[in-house]
Write a protein that holds these residues in place. Structure first.
Motif, PDB file in Angstrom:
ATOM      1  N   SER A 324       0.833  -1.209   0.000  1.00  0.00           N
ATOM      2  CA  SER A 324       0.000   0.000   0.000  1.00  0.00           C
ATOM      3  C   SER A 324       0.863   1.252   0.000  1.00  0.00           C
ATOM      4  O   SER A 324       0.566   2.225  -0.714  1.00  0.00           O
ATOM      5  CB  SER A 324      -0.933  -0.002   1.213  1.00  0.00           C
ATOM      6  OG  SER A 324      -1.812  -1.117   1.184  1.00  0.00           O
ATOM      7  N   TYR A 325       1.930   1.229   0.783  1.00  0.00           N
ATOM      8  CA  TYR A 325       2.848   2.372   0.782  1.00  0.00           C
ATOM      9  C   TYR A 325       3.440   2.599  -0.604  1.00  0.00           C
ATOM     10  O   TYR A 325       3.465   3.721  -1.121  1.00  0.00           O
ATOM     11  CB  TYR A 325       3.963   2.164   1.806  1.00  0.00           C
ATOM     12  CG  TYR A 325       3.641   2.705   3.184  1.00  0.00           C
ATOM     13  CD1 TYR A 325       3.119   3.985   3.343  1.00  0.00           C
ATOM     14  CD2 TYR A 325       3.876   1.947   4.326  1.00  0.00           C
ATOM     15  CE1 TYR A 325       2.822   4.489   4.600  1.00  0.00           C
ATOM     16  CE2 TYR A 325       3.590   2.444   5.590  1.00  0.00           C
ATOM     17  CZ  TYR A 325       3.064   3.722   5.720  1.00  0.00           C
ATOM     18  OH  TYR A 325       2.775   4.233   6.960  1.00  0.00           O
ATOM     19  N   ARG A 326       3.928   1.545  -1.205  1.00  0.00           N
ATOM     20  CA  ARG A 326       4.550   1.689  -2.526  1.00  0.00           C
ATOM     21  C   ARG A 326       3.540   2.213  -3.545  1.00  0.00           C
ATOM     22  O   ARG A 326       3.849   3.101  -4.358  1.00  0.00           O
ATOM     23  CB  ARG A 326       5.122   0.347  -2.971  1.00  0.00           C
ATOM     24  CG  ARG A 326       6.341  -0.112  -2.166  1.00  0.00           C
ATOM     25  CD  ARG A 326       6.996  -1.319  -2.805  1.00  0.00           C
ATOM     26  NE  ARG A 326       8.170  -1.750  -2.061  1.00  0.00           N
ATOM     27  CZ  ARG A 326       8.177  -2.772  -1.194  1.00  0.00           C
ATOM     28  NH1 ARG A 326       7.056  -3.468  -0.979  1.00  0.00           N
ATOM     29  NH2 ARG A 326       9.276  -3.097  -0.548  1.00  0.00           N
ATOM     30  N   ALA A 327       2.315   1.672  -3.517  1.00  0.00           N
ATOM     31  CA  ALA A 327       1.295   2.082  -4.487  1.00  0.00           C
ATOM     32  C   ALA A 327       0.897   3.546  -4.303  1.00  0.00           C
ATOM     33  O   ALA A 327       0.513   4.219  -5.265  1.00  0.00           O
ATOM     34  CB  ALA A 327       0.066   1.177  -4.360  1.00  0.00           C
ATOM     35  N   ALA A 328       1.013   4.055  -3.071  1.00  0.00           N
ATOM     36  CA  ALA A 328       0.636   5.441  -2.787  1.00  0.00           C
ATOM     37  C   ALA A 328       1.809   6.403  -2.941  1.00  0.00           C
ATOM     38  O   ALA A 328       1.665   7.596  -2.687  1.00  0.00           O
ATOM     39  CB  ALA A 328       0.071   5.539  -1.374  1.00  0.00           C
ATOM     40  N   GLY A 329       2.973   5.879  -3.360  1.00  0.00           N
ATOM     41  CA  GLY A 329       4.120   6.737  -3.591  1.00  0.00           C
ATOM     42  C   GLY A 329       5.012   6.962  -2.391  1.00  0.00           C
ATOM     43  O   GLY A 329       5.883   7.845  -2.409  1.00  0.00           O
ATOM     44  N   PHE A 330       4.824   6.158  -1.347  1.00  0.00           N
ATOM     45  CA  PHE A 330       5.681   6.218  -0.169  1.00  0.00           C
ATOM     46  C   PHE A 330       6.613   5.009  -0.148  1.00  0.00           C
ATOM     47  O   PHE A 330       6.329   3.982  -0.766  1.00  0.00           O
ATOM     48  CB  PHE A 330       4.854   6.198   1.124  1.00  0.00           C
ATOM     49  CG  PHE A 330       4.024   7.429   1.354  1.00  0.00           C
ATOM     50  CD1 PHE A 330       4.525   8.502   2.066  1.00  0.00           C
ATOM     51  CD2 PHE A 330       2.716   7.497   0.881  1.00  0.00           C
ATOM     52  CE1 PHE A 330       3.758   9.623   2.295  1.00  0.00           C
ATOM     53  CE2 PHE A 330       1.942   8.621   1.092  1.00  0.00           C
ATOM     54  CZ  PHE A 330       2.458   9.697   1.806  1.00  0.00           C
ATOM     55  N   ALA A 331       7.698   5.119   0.589  1.00  0.00           N
ATOM     56  CA  ALA A 331       8.568   3.969   0.797  1.00  0.00           C
ATOM     57  C   ALA A 331       8.103   3.202   2.025  1.00  0.00           C
ATOM     58  O   ALA A 331       7.566   3.795   2.969  1.00  0.00           O
ATOM     59  CB  ALA A 331      10.018   4.428   1.020  1.00  0.00           C
ATOM     60  N   PRO A 332       8.270   1.876   2.030  1.00  0.00           N
ATOM     61  CA  PRO A 332       8.025   1.134   3.272  1.00  0.00           C
ATOM     62  C   PRO A 332       8.869   1.734   4.401  1.00  0.00           C
ATOM     63  O   PRO A 332       9.913   2.335   4.151  1.00  0.00           O
ATOM     64  CB  PRO A 332       8.464  -0.304   2.929  1.00  0.00           C
ATOM     65  CG  PRO A 332       8.274  -0.384   1.446  1.00  0.00           C
ATOM     66  CD  PRO A 332       8.651   0.971   0.919  1.00  0.00           C
ATOM     67  N   ARG A 333       8.429   1.511   5.618  1.00  0.00           N
ATOM     68  CA  ARG A 333       9.130   2.115   6.754  1.00  0.00           C
ATOM     69  C   ARG A 333      10.528   1.520   6.927  1.00  0.00           C
ATOM     70  O   ARG A 333      10.732   0.323   6.740  1.00  0.00           O
ATOM     71  CB  ARG A 333       8.353   1.910   8.051  1.00  0.00           C
ATOM     72  CG  ARG A 333       6.886   2.341   8.018  1.00  0.00           C
ATOM     73  CD  ARG A 333       6.697   3.842   7.801  1.00  0.00           C
ATOM     74  NE  ARG A 333       6.732   4.225   6.402  1.00  0.00           N
ATOM     75  CZ  ARG A 333       6.424   5.424   5.954  1.00  0.00           C
ATOM     76  NH1 ARG A 333       6.069   6.381   6.811  1.00  0.00           N
ATOM     77  NH2 ARG A 333       6.472   5.709   4.660  1.00  0.00           N
ATOM     78  N   PRO A 334      11.504   2.347   7.306  1.00  0.00           N
ATOM     79  CA  PRO A 334      12.852   1.826   7.520  1.00  0.00           C
ATOM     80  C   PRO A 334      12.943   1.075   8.849  1.00  0.00           C
ATOM     81  O   PRO A 334      12.143   1.293   9.756  1.00  0.00           O
ATOM     82  CB  PRO A 334      13.698   3.116   7.584  1.00  0.00           C
ATOM     83  CG  PRO A 334      12.749   4.148   8.126  1.00  0.00           C
ATOM     84  CD  PRO A 334      11.409   3.802   7.537  1.00  0.00           C
ATOM     85  N   ARG A 335      13.924   0.239   8.951  1.00  0.00           N
ATOM     86  CA  ARG A 335      14.186  -0.467  10.206  1.00  0.00           C
ATOM     87  C   ARG A 335      14.821   0.503  11.198  1.00  0.00           C
ATOM     88  O   ARG A 335      15.481   1.469  10.825  1.00  0.00           O
ATOM     89  CB  ARG A 335      15.087  -1.663   9.969  1.00  0.00           C
ATOM     90  CG  ARG A 335      14.459  -2.702   9.076  1.00  0.00           C
ATOM     91  CD  ARG A 335      15.306  -3.926   8.932  1.00  0.00           C
ATOM     92  NE  ARG A 335      15.411  -4.685  10.170  1.00  0.00           N
ATOM     93  CZ  ARG A 335      15.640  -6.007  10.202  1.00  0.00           C
ATOM     94  NH1 ARG A 335      15.773  -6.687   9.084  1.00  0.00           N
ATOM     95  NH2 ARG A 335      15.720  -6.641  11.350  1.00  0.00           N
TER      96      ARG A 335
END
Length: 340
Positions: A324-335
């Motif tokens: 969902s993040y990728r599709a909305a133009g965001f990166a997945p959260r970092p560790r």
């Protein structure tokens, strides 16, 4: 309702988070479980927390708490980015784990948590407490009964007024964002409808808005999904909304059923059913969803009872969050690196 547990759980708490009183302290007290230890980055804060809530002792660090042989269950309510590292550490220490959601910062880390849980052989569960309350179970019963026909559409909205700008939920390094904190409930609720929709939902599209002053952090995010049977789903979340709203509406071919507050049903226990025969409102009780959750978790730890949530389920939800993040133009959260 499960029978009272013959042997109290011995629980250790990581941190002194605000949610802990509602999510763990009150249920543990109601069910007779022991709060053995608490640890926080600030020892004085841990001491205040222990004194206020009847915790037996204060550990000098998170690591010290995990090394405590009397602690058998670890509750992890830390900031999102610290869920993964300390879930891994708790599992490595051989503890049962009840973690606030999500289980990790991203799917890669959630997969490591799943592997660690399998290796440990202990009970691991994400705290999707809503699932254990009669409100959500009744929505499922109504759908299973055929009263509203075949599933056609489901929509969930989980929204709250904005936390302060300094709140860790707005921190990208701590894996913050509306989807992580709120939207995970909607995505999970949609995933739980798989038995009546031909299987798990698939993400179709997502869009979101960035929080001003917090690059990379979503203030709101809407995800659209499809189920194998052709039903559609919408999971919407907003962390700067005008009011609190946590609703779920399930639409079938013959009617619909909705819960005005499926996430916190102790605040509103209604399920409203509308069909051609008319409308009715059912009330399912205001006993806390967190109490139901701890009751079921304890039954699993003590007696091996089945649970609908485990590390595999946590990974599936986290995978959908990342998508969902990728599709909305965001990166997945970092560790996040550990602290405490």
């Amino acid at each position: 309702m499960s029978e009272p547990n013959p042997k109290p759980l011995r629980i250790g708490v990581l941190g002194a988070a605000r949610i802990t009183e509602r999510a763990l302290i009150e249920p543990a007290r109601a069910l007779g479980h022991r709060l053995v230890a608490v640890a926080a980055r600030d020892r004085s804060r841990a001491e205040e927390f222990a004194a206020a809530h009847g915790v037996e002792r204060v550990a000098g660090s998170y690591a010290e708490l995990l090394a405590d042989r009397e602690v058998e269950v670890v509750y992890n309510p830390l900031a999102n980015g610290l869920h993964g590292p300390w879930n891994l550490a708790a599992l490595a220490a051989g503890k049962h784990v009840l973690t606030e959601k999500p289980s990790a910062s991203n799917a890669e880390e959630a997969a490591q948590v799943r592997e660690a849980a399998a290796k440990a052989g202990t009970v691991f569960m994400e705290a999707f407490h809503y699932l254990f309350h009669p409100v959500t179970r009744r929505l499922h019963e109504i759908l299973a009964s055929g009263e509203i026909g075949e599933l056609r559409h489901v929509e969930a909205l989980v929204a709250i007024p904005a936390p302060p700008d300094t709140d860790p939920r707005w921190s990208l390094p701590l894996a913050g964002g509306a989807l992580m904190d709120l939207g995970c409930y909607g995505l999970h609720a949609l995933r739980m409808l798989a038995p009546w929709a031909g299987g798990a939902p698939r993400l179709v599209s997502a869009r979101g808005g960035e929080r001003a002053g917090a690059p990379g952090v979503d203030e709101w995010l809407n995800a659209e999904l499809n189920f194998p049977n052709g039903a559609t789903g919408a999971a919407r979340c907003h962390m700067a909304y005008g009011t609190l709203e946590m609703s779920c509406r399930v639409v079938g071919s013959l009617g619909e059923a909705s819960a005005p507050n499926f996430v916190l049903p102790q605040l509103d226990d209604r399920v409203v059913v509308r069909t051609a025969q008319g409308e009715r409102t059912e009330r399912l009780g205001t006993r806390s969803s967190y109490t139901y959750q701890l009751e079921e978790f304890a039954a699993r730890v003590r007696g091996g009872a089945s649970l609908p949530l485990d590390a595999d389920d946590a990974l599936a939800t986290m995978t959908l969050i990342d998508a969902s993040y990728r599709a909305a133009g965001f990166a997945p959260r970092p560790r996040t690196t550990t602290g405490g």
